[in-house]
Design an enzyme around this catalytic site. Sequence first.
Site, PDB file in Angstrom:
ATOM      1  N   SER A  35       0.802  -1.201   0.000  1.00  0.00           N
ATOM      2  CA  SER A  35       0.000   0.000   0.000  1.00  0.00           C
ATOM      3  C   SER A  35       0.824   1.234   0.000  1.00  0.00           C
ATOM      4  O   SER A  35       0.417   2.246  -0.511  1.00  0.00           O
ATOM      5  CB  SER A  35      -0.855   0.046   1.238  1.00  0.00           C
ATOM      6  OG  SER A  35      -1.967  -0.710   1.088  1.00  0.00           O
TER       7      SER A  35
ATOM      8  N   VAL B 254      -6.737  -0.906   5.295  1.00  0.00           N
ATOM      9  CA  VAL B 254      -6.079  -1.471   4.126  1.00  0.00           C
ATOM     10  C   VAL B 254      -4.604  -1.062   4.093  1.00  0.00           C
ATOM     11  O   VAL B 254      -3.724  -1.873   3.779  1.00  0.00           O
ATOM     12  CB  VAL B 254      -6.794  -1.036   2.833  1.00  0.00           C
ATOM     13  CG1 VAL B 254      -5.950  -1.341   1.605  1.00  0.00           C
ATOM     14  CG2 VAL B 254      -8.150  -1.732   2.717  1.00  0.00           C
ATOM     15  N   GLU B 255      -4.335   0.180   4.437  1.00  0.00           N
ATOM     16  CA  GLU B 255      -2.966   0.680   4.359  1.00  0.00           C
ATOM     17  C   GLU B 255      -2.026   0.018   5.364  1.00  0.00           C
ATOM     18  O   GLU B 255      -0.957  -0.466   4.986  1.00  0.00           O
ATOM     19  CB  GLU B 255      -2.942   2.200   4.557  1.00  0.00           C
ATOM     20  CG  GLU B 255      -3.495   2.975   3.387  1.00  0.00           C
ATOM     21  CD  GLU B 255      -2.692   2.742   2.113  1.00  0.00           C
ATOM     22  OE1 GLU B 255      -1.472   2.504   2.192  1.00  0.00           O
ATOM     23  OE2 GLU B 255      -3.286   2.778   1.025  1.00  0.00           O
ATOM     24  N   THR B 256      -2.386   0.030   6.654  1.00  0.00           N
ATOM     25  CA  THR B 256      -1.408  -0.385   7.669  1.00  0.00           C
ATOM     26  C   THR B 256      -2.010  -1.201   8.806  1.00  0.00           C
ATOM     27  O   THR B 256      -1.370  -1.366   9.847  1.00  0.00           O
ATOM     28  CB  THR B 256      -0.726   0.850   8.290  1.00  0.00           C
ATOM     29  OG1 THR B 256      -1.714   1.675   8.928  1.00  0.00           O
ATOM     30  CG2 THR B 256       0.026   1.659   7.245  1.00  0.00           C
TER      31      THR B 256
ATOM     32  N   TYR C  50      -8.270  -1.858  -5.228  1.00  0.00           N
ATOM     33  CA  TYR C  50      -7.981  -1.173  -3.969  1.00  0.00           C
ATOM     34  C   TYR C  50      -9.235  -0.460  -3.452  1.00  0.00           C
ATOM     35  O   TYR C  50      -9.593  -0.566  -2.278  1.00  0.00           O
ATOM     36  CB  TYR C  50      -6.852  -0.166  -4.181  1.00  0.00           C
ATOM     37  CG  TYR C  50      -6.556   0.693  -2.977  1.00  0.00           C
ATOM     38  CD1 TYR C  50      -5.646   0.271  -2.002  1.00  0.00           C
ATOM     39  CD2 TYR C  50      -7.167   1.934  -2.814  1.00  0.00           C
ATOM     40  CE1 TYR C  50      -5.382   1.067  -0.902  1.00  0.00           C
ATOM     41  CE2 TYR C  50      -6.900   2.726  -1.721  1.00  0.00           C
ATOM     42  CZ  TYR C  50      -6.001   2.292  -0.759  1.00  0.00           C
ATOM     43  OH  TYR C  50      -5.752   3.088   0.336  1.00  0.00           O
TER      44      TYR C  50
END
Length: 359
Positions: A6, A144-146, A343
């Site tokens: 991401s 989703v990112e981290t 995404y």
Amino acid sequence: MLLHRSGFALLLTAALACSAWAGDSSKPARKKVSANAAQTQGPLYSTRPEAMQFADDMAARRDLDPDWVRDAIGQSRYNATVVRLMQPPTKAFVKNWRVYRSRFIDPVRIEAGRRFWLENQQTLERAEKEYGVPVEIIVGIIGVETIYGRDTGSFRVMDALTTLAFDFPASHPRARERSEFFKGEIEQFLTLQSRREASPFDARGSFAGAMGMPQFMPSSWVKYAVDFDGDGNVDLWNSPADVIGSVASYFKAFNWQPGMPTHYPVSFDKSRLEMDALMAPDILPTFSVESFTAKGAVLEGPALQHTGPLALIELLNGQDAPQYVAGTENFYAITRYNWSSYYAMAVIELGREVAARVR
């Protein structure tokens, strides 16, 4: 970033080169940069004349202490892992939405999202009220990112940015363009760290230099990050409030439309289907409801009352039949965070799954 890793696509394509402090001449004194040798490998960029010339030119452009900038760039080290991760794929990649979805819509991430939502509920609701971006979308992005800060990256940001600025893989079809992009990100990052009176080597992030819980590239931090907890500092690693406000700020800047759905179900009338025409604009919303349906797309219910443009979003499933939705301007806004319809759908569906656990 998502790629997914991401952290790269996160804001890589959407990041804009700008600095709020480019003209600040009241520079505080700087301590000599001290790099952490335990975290560095590869040759120093102080041995590269072109990197040192860039440092001098940048210091003059940005009105920064030239010795401090030379130390920052000169003590950065080439990172072979960064180069390897940025290489183009060696074999054809088969897109599969079900596989992609399973990487992000899982019990661990959903439970982490539920805890994050409950722990920050008032802040999330304040961000939705001020920026018009739904809580589910903000929560979906950070998850989703981290995984809500669990994996923000372990690369030194200076090493990643400098490696990609001066040693971007030549085999990449857009190597020169990418190299220039990362030179701009070095400028943004060092200007930011100078303003914060922070060492350039304190920051850790993705292999592309994206930082914090929302994985902002430096230029996106400068342009979109906000001090949402009001403590006088923007901290995208440790302040959930700043992270929440900054994600909402980003989407508002990319024209999020409050109250608009992200997408609608769609089917097809094969007797008049013009699939090539429907797919031509890709994810960019282009068609009115009338022109969309005239080309054989079938909408029902609220979708028929939609007043903005639509795009036909295709999600491939390997050898199985693809899935389709009608994407709105808000679906497109999510893809400004990462240029991928897969995404965007993962963000939407993770947010919905977390919301279902909370409400």
